[in-house]
Design an enzyme around this catalytic site. Structure first.
Site, PDB file in Angstrom:
ATOM      1  N   ASP A  14      29.597  20.020  27.642  1.00  0.00           N
ATOM      2  CA  ASP A  14      29.236  20.908  26.621  1.00  0.00           C
ATOM      3  C   ASP A  14      29.439  22.209  26.985  1.00  0.00           C
ATOM      4  O   ASP A  14      29.106  22.772  28.072  1.00  0.00           O
ATOM      5  CB  ASP A  14      27.870  20.413  25.972  1.00  0.00           C
ATOM      6  CG  ASP A  14      27.728  21.117  24.575  1.00  0.00           C
ATOM      7  OD1 ASP A  14      28.793  21.472  23.802  1.00  0.00           O
ATOM      8  OD2 ASP A  14      26.525  21.064  24.186  1.00  0.00           O
ATOM      9  N   HIS A  31      38.285  25.261  25.315  1.00  0.00           N
ATOM     10  CA  HIS A  31      38.564  23.987  25.633  1.00  0.00           C
ATOM     11  C   HIS A  31      39.582  23.831  26.775  1.00  0.00           C
ATOM     12  O   HIS A  31      39.673  22.710  27.714  1.00  0.00           O
ATOM     13  CB  HIS A  31      39.133  23.064  24.267  1.00  0.00           C
ATOM     14  CG  HIS A  31      38.180  23.036  23.361  1.00  0.00           C
ATOM     15  ND1 HIS A  31      36.707  22.809  23.635  1.00  0.00           N
ATOM     16  CD2 HIS A  31      38.081  23.459  21.929  1.00  0.00           C
ATOM     17  CE1 HIS A  31      35.951  22.703  22.497  1.00  0.00           C
ATOM     18  NE2 HIS A  31      36.791  23.147  21.639  1.00  0.00           N
ATOM     19  N   LEU A 125      37.989   5.864  42.086  1.00  0.00           N
ATOM     20  CA  LEU A 125      37.391   6.378  41.026  1.00  0.00           C
ATOM     21  C   LEU A 125      37.609   5.651  39.611  1.00  0.00           C
ATOM     22  O   LEU A 125      38.842   5.801  39.405  1.00  0.00           O
ATOM     23  CB  LEU A 125      36.966   7.600  40.830  1.00  0.00           C
ATOM     24  CG  LEU A 125      36.218   8.203  39.745  1.00  0.00           C
ATOM     25  CD1 LEU A 125      34.777   7.924  40.139  1.00  0.00           C
ATOM     26  CD2 LEU A 125      36.304   9.775  39.456  1.00  0.00           C
ATOM     27  N   LEU A 189      21.062  13.885  23.799  1.00  0.00           N
ATOM     28  CA  LEU A 189      22.139  12.894  24.283  1.00  0.00           C
ATOM     29  C   LEU A 189      23.377  13.062  23.183  1.00  0.00           C
ATOM     30  O   LEU A 189      24.610  12.467  23.539  1.00  0.00           O
ATOM     31  CB  LEU A 189      21.694  11.461  24.583  1.00  0.00           C
ATOM     32  CG  LEU A 189      20.882  11.574  25.667  1.00  0.00           C
ATOM     33  CD1 LEU A 189      20.146  10.071  25.961  1.00  0.00           C
ATOM     34  CD2 LEU A 189      21.602  11.894  27.062  1.00  0.00           C
ATOM     35  N   GLU A 201      18.764   8.653  34.594  1.00  0.00           N
ATOM     36  CA  GLU A 201      18.241   9.829  34.898  1.00  0.00           C
ATOM     37  C   GLU A 201      18.994  10.802  34.119  1.00  0.00           C
ATOM     38  O   GLU A 201      20.121  10.866  34.197  1.00  0.00           O
ATOM     39  CB  GLU A 201      18.285  10.124  36.383  1.00  0.00           C
ATOM     40  CG  GLU A 201      17.643   8.923  37.207  1.00  0.00           C
ATOM     41  CD  GLU A 201      16.033   9.227  37.062  1.00  0.00           C
ATOM     42  OE1 GLU A 201      15.334  10.021  36.753  1.00  0.00           O
ATOM     43  OE2 GLU A 201      15.360   8.077  37.004  1.00  0.00           O
TER      44      GLU A 201
END
Ligand code: IPE
Ligand code: IPE
Ligand code: MG
Length: 237
Positions: A14, A31, A125, A189, A201
């Site tokens: 954000d 962006h 990943l 959130l 967490e």
């Protein structure tokens, strides 16, 4: 580097708009710079030994934004995927999209299919990109599918378990996020991984997404490794 490495990290990326506006630039410029941070985040999390990285790119609520901004985000997404897929491939990234992709423009979907296919054998990943993703919508989809099984007599309501709900979410194959990072100063959130975040967490930083550097990710992982995760039990110490 931090000791205790989270297996799954979620990031609410954000602050792109504010980053641009503070410099008198268009939000969309923010962006664009934000996509550079996406690359940094993937490289960082790979190096740190994280297994799954989930990036919140576009929420089910983000359709409320001006059409032009939405169009820019969608085209930045395809641009990013075409440009960075070779690089992601050499670093072993496997890409997966979570969210309701039926509303994503066909041009962007072409890029999504291309990137997912190119990266399907990645053994490093795993990156989930949350696109038109909403945690509540995801739970509704899971509940509908369970209700369908009940209606067909394949399942009894009293046999429904938490694991069965988890298994019908987009993240069925992933562990719940150990750590959720939100940049850009807000401490909420915003409908991200609603079910999965029950024991995550949470790390909030005022740093805006385009400004995030490796040292900021270091700080997030340091914070994580200092936490005592009790899950309702008693101290491990
Ligand atoms: C996050 O940055 C990116 C998306 C939601 C797509 P924002 O665009 O929300 O930036 P701010 O919060 O307005 O600064
Ligand atoms: C959350 O950011 C969504 C993404 C980062 C994709 P928002 O900027 O949309 O969240 P709110 O509106 O501040 O809660
Ligand atoms: Mg925002």
């Amino acid at each position: 580097m931090a000791q205790n490495i989270p297996r799954h990290v979620g990031i609410i990326m954000d602050g792109n708009g504010r980053w641009a506006q503070r410099q008198g630039l268009l939000r969309t410029v923010g962006h664009r710079f934000g996509t550079e941070t996406v690359q940094r985040a993937m490289e960082y999390m790979s190096r740190a030994g994280v297994s799954v990285l989930t990036l919140y790119a576009f929420s089910t609520e983000n359709w409320k934004r001006p059409e032009k901004e939405i169009a820019t985000i969608m085209s930045l997404l395809s641009e990013y995927l075409y440009k960075k897929t070779p690089e992601m491939r050499s670093s072993g990234v496997r890409l997966n999209f979570i969210g309701d992709l039926s509303r994503i423009p066909e041009e962007s979907m072409k890029a999504v299919r291309y990137a997912v296919d190119e990266l399907r054998n990645g053994s490093g990943l795993k990156v989930n990109i949350a696109l038109n993703y909403g945690g509540r919508a995801e739970i509704v989809t899971a509940v509908r599918s369970l209700a369908d099984d009940v209606a067909r007599g394949r399942l009894r309501p009293e046999d429904i378990t938490e694991d069965m709900i988890s298994a019908r979410l987009y993240t069925a194959d992933d562990p719940d996020p150990d750590l959720i990072i939100r940049t850009g100063a807000e401490t909420r959130l915003s409908n991200f991984l609603t079910w999965q975040s029950a024991y995550s967490e949470l790390y909030f930083t005022p740093t805006l997404w385009p400004d995030m550097q490796d040292s900021d990710f270091d700080a997030a992982l340091e914070y994580y490794s200092s936490r005592d995760r009790r899950y309702g039990g008693l101290n491990n110490a």
